[in-house]
Scaffold this active site. Structure first.
Site, short mmCIF file in Angstrom:
data_model
loop_
_atom_site.label_atom_id
_atom_site.label_comp_id
_atom_site.label_asym_id
_atom_site.label_seq_id
_atom_site.Cartn_x
_atom_site.Cartn_y
_atom_site.Cartn_z
N TYR A 109 5.96 20.42 -6.38
CA TYR A 109 4.72 19.83 -5.88
C TYR A 109 4.88 18.23 -5.70
CZ TYR A 109 0.03 18.37 -4.88
OH TYR A 109 -1.01 17.75 -4.21
N TRP A 111 3.71 14.69 -2.73
CA TRP A 111 3.49 14.27 -1.38
C TRP A 111 4.78 13.70 -0.76
CZ3 TRP A 111 -0.82 11.31 1.18
CH2 TRP A 111 -2.19 12.08 0.92
N1 LIG Z 1 -5.54 12.47 -13.99
C1 LIG Z 1 -5.17 12.64 -12.69
N2 LIG Z 1 -4.24 13.02 -12.22
C2 LIG Z 1 -4.06 13.60 -10.93
C3 LIG Z 1 -5.00 13.25 -9.97
C4 LIG Z 1 -6.38 12.91 -10.52
O1 LIG Z 1 -7.27 12.68 -10.11
N3 LIG Z 1 -6.50 12.47 -11.83
N4 LIG Z 1 -4.83 13.70 -8.60
C5 LIG Z 1 -3.87 14.55 -8.33
C6 LIG Z 1 -3.70 14.83 -6.98
S1 LIG Z 1 -4.97 15.05 -5.83
C7 LIG Z 1 -2.39 14.55 -6.56
S2 LIG Z 1 -2.23 15.08 -4.80
C8 LIG Z 1 -1.13 14.51 -7.17
C9 LIG Z 1 -0.12 13.49 -6.45
O2 LIG Z 1 0.98 13.68 -7.22
P1 LIG Z 1 2.43 13.29 -6.53
O3 LIG Z 1 2.36 13.68 -5.10
O4 LIG Z 1 3.59 14.22 -7.33
O5 LIG Z 1 2.61 11.85 -6.65
P2 LIG Z 1 3.52 10.92 -5.94
O6 LIG Z 1 3.86 9.59 -6.86
O7 LIG Z 1 3.15 10.66 -4.53
O8 LIG Z 1 4.99 11.57 -5.98
C10 LIG Z 1 5.61 11.66 -4.91
C11 LIG Z 1 7.00 11.36 -5.18
O9 LIG Z 1 8.21 11.45 -4.31
C12 LIG Z 1 9.02 10.57 -4.30
N5 LIG Z 1 9.73 10.35 -2.79
C13 LIG Z 1 9.22 9.65 -1.70
N6 LIG Z 1 9.86 9.84 -0.61
C14 LIG Z 1 11.02 10.57 -1.15
C15 LIG Z 1 11.89 11.16 -0.33
O10 LIG Z 1 12.15 10.86 0.61
N7 LIG Z 1 12.80 11.95 -1.04
C16 LIG Z 1 12.49 12.16 -2.52
N8 LIG Z 1 13.52 13.12 -3.03
N9 LIG Z 1 11.91 11.99 -3.08
C17 LIG Z 1 10.87 11.14 -2.57
C18 LIG Z 1 8.35 9.12 -4.55
O11 LIG Z 1 9.03 8.44 -5.15
C19 LIG Z 1 7.39 9.99 -5.54
O12 LIG Z 1 7.90 9.79 -7.09
O13 LIG Z 1 -1.73 13.69 -8.59
C20 LIG Z 1 -2.63 14.52 -9.14
N10 LIG Z 1 -2.81 14.01 -10.52
N1 LIG Z 2 -5.64 4.55 -1.77
C1 LIG Z 2 -5.33 5.89 -2.07
N2 LIG Z 2 -6.09 6.88 -1.31
C2 LIG Z 2 -5.73 8.02 -1.53
C3 LIG Z 2 -4.97 8.68 -2.68
C4 LIG Z 2 -4.16 7.38 -3.33
O1 LIG Z 2 -3.36 7.94 -4.36
N3 LIG Z 2 -4.39 6.07 -3.07
N4 LIG Z 2 -4.63 10.04 -2.91
C5 LIG Z 2 -5.18 10.97 -1.88
C6 LIG Z 2 -5.32 12.09 -2.45
S1 LIG Z 2 -3.57 12.99 -2.99
C7 LIG Z 2 -6.52 13.05 -2.81
S2 LIG Z 2 -6.29 14.24 -3.42
C8 LIG Z 2 -7.81 12.14 -2.67
C9 LIG Z 2 -8.83 12.48 -3.58
O2 LIG Z 2 -9.85 12.04 -2.91
P1 LIG Z 2 -11.06 12.11 -4.16
O3 LIG Z 2 -10.95 13.28 -4.90
O4 LIG Z 2 -12.57 11.99 -3.56
O5 LIG Z 2 -10.90 10.83 -4.76
P2 LIG Z 2 -11.24 10.36 -6.27
O6 LIG Z 2 -10.93 8.99 -6.16
O7 LIG Z 2 -10.50 11.00 -7.43
O8 LIG Z 2 -12.69 10.46 -6.71
C10 LIG Z 2 -13.72 9.95 -5.76
C11 LIG Z 2 -15.03 9.51 -6.74
O9 LIG Z 2 -15.62 10.64 -7.28
C12 LIG Z 2 -16.33 10.20 -8.40
N5 LIG Z 2 -16.19 11.26 -9.22
C13 LIG Z 2 -15.63 11.57 -10.02
N6 LIG Z 2 -15.98 12.82 -10.89
C14 LIG Z 2 -17.27 12.81 -10.44
C15 LIG Z 2 -18.16 13.86 -10.87
O10 LIG Z 2 -18.26 14.87 -11.93
N7 LIG Z 2 -19.39 14.07 -10.15
C16 LIG Z 2 -19.62 13.13 -9.20
N8 LIG Z 2 -20.85 13.08 -8.56
N9 LIG Z 2 -18.74 12.10 -8.82
C17 LIG Z 2 -17.58 12.26 -9.46
C18 LIG Z 2 -15.62 9.05 -8.85
O11 LIG Z 2 -16.38 8.02 -9.21
C19 LIG Z 2 -14.58 8.76 -7.95
O12 LIG Z 2 -14.59 7.44 -7.36
O13 LIG Z 2 -7.60 10.80 -2.11
C20 LIG Z 2 -6.52 10.68 -1.31
N10 LIG Z 2 -6.79 9.03 -1.02
MO LIG Z 3 -4.19 14.96 -3.80
#
Ligand SMILES: Nc1nc2c(c(=O)[nH]1)N[C@H]1C(S)=C(S)[C@@H](COP(=O)(O)OP(=O)(O)OC[C@H]3O[C@@H](n4cnc5c(=O)[nH]c(N)nc54)[C@H](O)[C@@H]3O)O[C@H]1N2
Ligand SMILES: Nc1nc2c(c(=O)[nH]1)N[C@H]1C(S)=C(S)[C@@H](COP(=O)(O)OP(=O)(O)OC[C@H]3O[C@@H](n4cnc5c(=O)[nH]c(N)nc54)[C@H](O)[C@@H]3O)O[C@H]1N2
Ligand SMILES: [Mo]
Length: 772
Positions: A109, A111
């Protein structure tokens, strides 16, 4: 002076500025009204000192310390590409022969990068699929609970993934937009597959100018931009369902719900009504007075808001974060129920949809066209786990996991292979993951950088970054397609993911099947022309490949003025003619299917169930702060953490933690101090930032500071950098969704008077000389 090449990343389209073979900067796409600040970190990342320069193998692995090894603490031995290719071919064949195809886990898993051809995870899965198969994973960390739930309720995931009711329709018809979790503009900086135009902020502003009032129901005032002048209703994290149930109570009690709509378009309302009114088993009416002590929202405010929604046409939305919590299915189901009770789902510009503030492109007006697809993946094994159950997979071979009515027998994983994702970023409870991580025999990682994942691998393959190869950016949420021109030569001995895999396939005898005898340019032309043909069938004439490549992008024009899009409009107009894809063809406020699974943690209609960790839990005595781990404004997850934008935001090199000034005062903490954040699962250092807009009792840290244990390889060691996943809970949202529950997390914060160890994870790890 310098060369200019069109290019793209998840954080936007840009022009790569190249001088003397180095990337020296990235200039935002000319059509982009809000180019992302993250562009400033792009060159830092590409030329970072933590690029992996050549293949490596953990010394202990070479010496035979495999199953049970403590990964992450041993030095790496440099090896040649020839040798590592041979070792991987042998290791893959041996694992398949001795333990079967399911013993290889390559859910992988993550991005990856924006390019659709060099998409690392897809290429890895294609390679392993053709070799016999592998255990995979389904769904996304972003919204796994909702992905499982919503097909039962609405018959589709479109309401979560897009194409959703667009901002033009909202601006024209809605008068109030009620946003649980706000509409955080920082999240609009990115879009998976690249964003041509960052227009989400502009579209929200237009809706505001058109007369839409915004309500931000969130623990954080900053979840809407000041320019929207939103009303802020602070709410305790994890309690939104209780507030929504109370709103339903008001509607029923005052007979202000749309009975005709409920009869025509929904099924199961009676069961929900009994539960809301206190006529069900728990005999508790879910009144605003009931909800007030749970949510912290005054009963009167709940009442007023929902009554306003019966007068002023309302659009309802929730951030994806709400469902990344224990029982995260519930607020989503209940928000759908509320919109149904208001009779708005499918009415122009009204109803409900999720994630308008979670990513760029949600609600952007656009035509219904496909995105460019990469090469197809086939996995003959057909075994998948829910994505966030990775630690359990490693911990409990042979045991059964409940998931959405299925029982999944967990295989015994011997080989883990990851490309383009980072579980040491994305997974919860990293100390537990690290213990489980010792169980496989071999862990292979393809990465451009020495991320925490690469450091916890046995075999490390250095990948190029997108700037070192040609590709095409494309997202289902974006109107643009981007040419990603190679800007610089591969650094050191880095190779493209697809090329390293082709060589291993060669050693295993299937190179031609893997490459389909196309090189990079032939693949890009093939993928593009296939898309161009699909578009032609749908009435859009795209330029041919050569023209596209020369110009650098294709723009699909916006729909003509006045053509706004409302989701579920056909259904609402005639539910019999255009039924939903649910068992009843209607919106299921009670689902017989889900009820039939008999899950105590997700019954047949939306309910309030207390999470294990929230501010009124017994555990809050020991750990009295609710920690939200939000998406970073200065990075994309762990990506770009070594760049200047991320570095500038840190405090003494540590990730900031936001705290209400009163909570800080009560602990004698001052702005800018380094603090220790801890609970029973782990601890990290962080830099304190006072934030009056943060509700009392709630702390927030962004994810993505690279996991930097004080003692590498030792689970439970203090993370000196501030990765909040040493604190978060690794529990499924419920037996239904089994999504990640990162937001259900209690902690305590104290001052840190100890030494400030330098951040070592932004330097390469320890190396050892080649073995004799
Ligand atoms: N506590 C907490 N944890 C969370 C979340 C949260 O809200 N709270 N959010 C979750 C969510 S929504 C998401 S989507 C995940 C994101 O989790 P990930 O998508 O696993 O996070 P990234 O750091 O984007 O990891 C992508 C990796 O791919 C590598 N990469 C980039 N380009 C290439 C390439 O061309 N080739 C190879 N081999 N590698 C490459 C990058 O260096 C990077 O290390 O995290 C989750 N984790
Ligand atoms: N710049 C930047 N943008 C991103 C990403 C990134 O890594 N960097 N990651 C992308 C990815 S993979 C994803 S999945 C999306 C995620 O998008 P979201 O899930 O919308 O993002 P978050 O920042 O985790 O949460 C948004 C807000 O929800 C509020 N919140 C948290 N828990 C609760 C709750 O229980 N109740 C209420 N009412 N509010 C709550 C928090 O204050 C937080 O600021 O973002 C994407 N956008
Ligand atoms: Mo995500």
């Amino acid at each position: 002076m310098f060369d200019i090449k069109p290019h793209a990343a998840h954080w936007g389209y840009f022009e790569a500025l190249v001088k003397g073979g180095r990337l020296i900067g990235a200039r935002g796409f000319e059509q982009d009204p809000y180019p992302a600040s993250l562009l400033d970190s792009t060159a830092d990342a590409v030329h970072s000192p933590v690029r992996i320069d050549q293949p490596y193998i953990r010394r202990g692995w070479l010496q035979g310390r495999r199953r049970g090894a403590a990964r992450g603490g041993e030095p790496f031995v440099p090896v040649s590409w020839d040798r590592v290719t041979r070792i991987l071919a042998e290791e893959t064949a041996r694992t398949r022969a001795e333990h079967g195809d399911t013993s290889i886990f390559a859910g992988s898993y993550g991005w990856s990068s924006a390019g659709r051809y060099h998409h690392a995870k897809s290429q890895l899965q294609r390679f392993l699929g053709q070799g016999g198969g592998f255990t995979s994973s389904v769904h996304s960390y972003s919204y796994a609970a909702a992905q499982t739930l919503l097909p039962h309720v609405l018959g589709t995931n479109e309401v979560l993934l897009g194409r959703v009711t667009d901002w033009h329709a909202i601006a024209r018809y809605a008068r109030v937009m009620v946003c649980f979790g706000g509409l955080a503009a920082k999240n609009g900086l990115v879009s998976s597959g690249g964003a041509g135009r960052h227009d989400c902020r502009l579209l929200m502003q237009r809706a505001k100018q058109a007369g839409v009032r915004f309500v931000n129901i969130s623990p954080f005032q900053g979840d809407t931009e000041a320019e929207l002048a939103a009303e802020w209703i602070p709410i305790r994290p994890g309690t939104d369902t209780a507030m929504m149930l109370a709103m339903a109570h008001v509607l029923i009690d005052s007979h202000r719900y749309d009975e005709g709509y409920l009869n025509r378009c929904t099924t199961g309302f009676e069961k929900l009504r009994d539960y809301v009114m206190g006529d069900a088993e728990d005999a508790t009416p879910k009144t605003p007075e009931w909800a007030e002590p749970i949510t912290g929202v005054p009963a009167q405010r709940i009442r007023q808001l929902v009554l306003e929604m019966t007068v002023n046409p309302a659009m309802l939305t929730a951030a994806w974060s709400l469902q990344r919590a224990e029982h995260g299915e519930q607020p989503y189901w209940m928000l759908v129920a509320l919109a149904a009770m208001l009779g708005t789902i499918g009415k122009p510009g009204l109803g409900v949809a999720f994630g308008y503030g979670s990513i760029n492109g949600m609600g952007t007006p656009r035509r219904e066209l496909p995105a460019i697809a990469g090469p197809a993946i086939r996995n003959p094994v057909g075994l998948s786990i829910p994505v966030a159950r990775i630690t359990e997979l490693l911990e409990r071979p042979g045991e059964v996991l409940e998931f959405n009515g299925q029982q999944i027998a967990l295989p015994d994983i011997r080989l883990v292979w990851w490309a383009g994702g980072n579980p040491f970023h994305h997974h919860q409870d990293l100390n537990r993951l690290q213990r489980a991580w010792s169980r496989p025999e071999t862990i292979v990682v393809q990465e451009p950088w020495w991320t925490s994942l690469a450091r916890h691998a046995d075999i490390v393959l250095p990948a190029t970054t997108t700037l070192e190869r040609n590709d095409i950016a494309s997202s289902s949420r974006d109107r643009f397609v981007g040419a990603m021109h190679q800007a610089i030569k591969p650094l050191a001995k880095a190779r493209n993911d697809v090329d390293m895999l082709a060589d291993i396939a060669d050693a295993l005898g299937y190179r031609d099947r893997f490459t389909e005898q196309r090189d990079e340019r032939a693949w890009l032309r093939f993928m593009y022309e296939r898309w161009r043909q699909q578009c032609a069938g749908l009435g859009f004439e795209a330029p041919d490949f050569d023209r596209f490549w020369k110009v650098g992008h294709v723009e699909v024009p916006e729909p003509p003025n006045g053509q706004e899009y409302t989701q579920f409009a056909d259904f609402a107009a005639d539910p019999d003619e255009a039924p939903l894809n649910t068992p009843s063809g209607k919106i299921e406020l009670f689902s017989a299917t889900i009820a039939g699974f008999r899950y105590a943690d997700c019954p047949g209609h939306p309910v309030w169930i207390e999470p294990r960790e929230w501010l009124k839990a017994p555990l809050a005595k020991a750990y009295p702060l609710h920690l939200l781990t939000v998406q970073p404004a200065t990075r994309l997850h762990g990506q770009l953490d070594t760049g200047r934008v991320s570095a500038a935001d840190k405090i003494d090199g540590r990730e900031p933690i936001l705290l209400n000034p009163e909570d800080a005062k009560a602990r004698a903490l001052e702005d800018g101090m380094v603090v220790r954040v801890f609970n029973a699962r782990g601890a990290c250092l962080a830099g304190l930032r006072l934030a009056p807009g943060q509700m009392r009792g709630v702390a927030a840290m962004a994810t993505g500071a690279w996991f930097n244990p004080e003692v590498p390889g030792q689970p439970g060691s203090l993370c000196i950098h501030g990765n909040p996943n040493v604190l978060t809970a690794d529990i499924g949202t419920s037996s239904l969704g089994q999504g990640p529950s990162a937001q259900s997390c209690l902690v305590q914060v104290e001052r840190w008077d100890g030494p400030l160890p330098p951040i070592s994870v932004h330097e390469p790890p320890a190396f050892a000389p080649p073995l004799p």
